[in-house]
Design a protein around this motif. Sequence first.
Motif, PDB file in Angstrom:
ATOM      1  N   ALA A 119      33.533  51.796  32.783  1.00 36.87           N
ATOM      2  CA  ALA A 119      34.897  51.635  32.292  1.00 36.87           C
ATOM      3  C   ALA A 119      35.239  52.697  31.253  1.00 36.87           C
ATOM      4  O   ALA A 119      36.349  53.246  31.243  1.00 36.87           O
ATOM      5  N   TRP A 170      39.360  52.763  31.410  1.00 35.06           N
ATOM      6  CA  TRP A 170      40.022  51.475  31.562  1.00 35.06           C
ATOM      7  C   TRP A 170      39.140  50.373  30.978  1.00 35.06           C
ATOM      8  O   TRP A 170      38.020  50.619  30.529  1.00 35.06           O
ATOM      9  N   HIS A 171      39.625  49.123  31.006  1.00 33.62           N
ATOM     10  CA  HIS A 171      38.902  48.001  30.424  1.00 33.62           C
ATOM     11  C   HIS A 171      37.771  47.577  31.343  1.00 33.62           C
ATOM     12  O   HIS A 171      37.865  47.699  32.574  1.00 33.62           O
ATOM     13  N   SER A 177      36.868  44.742  32.248  1.00 33.94           N
ATOM     14  CA  SER A 177      37.244  43.684  33.191  1.00 33.94           C
ATOM     15  C   SER A 177      37.789  44.257  34.501  1.00 33.94           C
ATOM     16  O   SER A 177      37.647  43.644  35.563  1.00 33.94           O
ATOM     17  N   LYS A 178      38.397  45.448  34.415  1.00 31.62           N
ATOM     18  CA  LYS A 178      38.905  46.063  35.637  1.00 31.62           C
ATOM     19  C   LYS A 178      37.751  46.452  36.548  1.00 31.62           C
ATOM     20  O   LYS A 178      37.834  46.274  37.775  1.00 31.62           O
ATOM     21  N   SER A 179      36.683  46.973  35.988  1.00 33.10           N
ATOM     22  CA  SER A 179      35.506  47.303  36.792  1.00 33.10           C
ATOM     23  C   SER A 179      34.989  46.054  37.503  1.00 33.10           C
ATOM     24  O   SER A 179      34.636  46.099  38.693  1.00 33.10           O
ATOM     25  N   ARG A 217      36.705  43.318  38.271  1.00 32.09           N
ATOM     26  CA  ARG A 217      37.645  42.841  39.293  1.00 32.09           C
ATOM     27  C   ARG A 217      37.551  43.683  40.564  1.00 32.09           C
ATOM     28  O   ARG A 217      37.628  43.156  41.679  1.00 32.09           O
ATOM     29  N   ILE A 218      37.390  44.995  40.404  1.00 31.44           N
ATOM     30  CA  ILE A 218      37.281  45.858  41.583  1.00 31.44           C
ATOM     31  C   ILE A 218      35.977  45.571  42.328  1.00 31.44           C
ATOM     32  O   ILE A 218      35.966  45.439  43.559  1.00 31.44           O
ATOM     33  N   THR A 274      40.685  42.728  42.742  1.00 34.70           N
ATOM     34  CA  THR A 274      41.787  43.655  42.511  1.00 34.70           C
ATOM     35  C   THR A 274      41.646  44.826  43.482  1.00 34.70           C
ATOM     36  O   THR A 274      40.604  45.499  43.471  1.00 34.70           O
ATOM     37  N   ALA A 317      41.559  48.403  44.866  1.00 35.86           N
ATOM     38  CA  ALA A 317      41.403  49.696  44.202  1.00 35.86           C
ATOM     39  C   ALA A 317      42.434  50.683  44.731  1.00 35.86           C
ATOM     40  O   ALA A 317      42.645  50.783  45.941  1.00 35.86           O
ATOM     41  N   ASP A 365      41.891  54.935  41.368  1.00 37.52           N
ATOM     42  CA  ASP A 365      40.724  54.166  40.917  1.00 37.52           C
ATOM     43  C   ASP A 365      39.456  54.640  41.627  1.00 37.52           C
ATOM     44  O   ASP A 365      38.407  54.824  40.994  1.00 37.52           O
ATOM     45  N   TRP A 419      36.299  56.405  39.843  1.00 35.83           N
ATOM     46  CA  TRP A 419      35.013  55.714  39.943  1.00 35.83           C
ATOM     47  C   TRP A 419      33.938  56.665  40.479  1.00 35.83           C
ATOM     48  O   TRP A 419      32.835  56.746  39.931  1.00 35.83           O
TER      49      TRP A 419
END
Length: 283
Positions: free
Chosen positions: A35, A40-41, A43-45, A47-48, A53, A55, A59, A63
């Motif tokens: 992250a 990014w946060h 939590s986004k990692s 969720r993906i 979430t 991508a 993203d 990544w």
Amino acid sequence: MSPHPSSSVQQARERLAARLRDFRLDAGLTKRELAVRCGWHESKSARIEGAKTPASDGDIRAWCEACDAADRAPDLIAANRQSAEMYVEWRRLQRTGLRRLQESGATLYQRTRLFRVYCSDVVPGFLQTPGYAAALLKSIAAFRRTPDDVTEAVEARMRRNSVIREGDHRFAIVLEESVLRYRIGDADTTAAQLGHLLSAMALPSVSLGVIPFAVERTVWPMATFTVFDDQRVHADSLDAAATLTAPGQVDAYLHAFHGLSGLAVHGAAARGLVTHALAALDG
């Protein structure tokens, strides 16, 4: 049989998420470290990776770069786009009316040599009369609240359907007997459509089978689908249209078509079922 198209989309997202997770693990990164590198946060990692979430192209690119795998990004982006596009809501497809949707399929119809079509609800578009098509498209337009361009849409469908009499196209079509009994439009419209089916059976390009009500089922009735040249499947549901191209998905539909075709009667027996449906209109 393949799962509902929306499930196939989720499965594609899960496969993408698994590959991204593998890249992260191969790079020796935690979700937090990834992250930070991506900006990014954490939590986004998560969720993906959990396929919760979707991508975006950006993203995926970020990544892969964070994991020193930038060269893998183009393939992942292409696969991600395909999964996003294969299941499209009818509301989006038809927001500009039905005519453009009919026209959009013309190129695919022209280049396809073998069509395998299974219908459990209505007569396939290839074999529809103008009156039947108008009644059907009018009901679709009203149900989905699309612009009223039914007249133009019917004309476009009839132009597209010229493939059944032109070129070297072949059509293997299987109908449930219920298709012959449903009234789309009034009795005269239905009678004209059934008469047209009898005429179509004589075309050298058409093999038309009907699965009788009384047959012992070894394959259950399922949603309408079309297979184009063993390469592509269109499978529709109430809310969306799915385009399936993964070999495993296409093979599943080919297997289903083979089983359904084996239940159908052809030739004189099929014509008899159509004739009986015509006679029932007078009842």
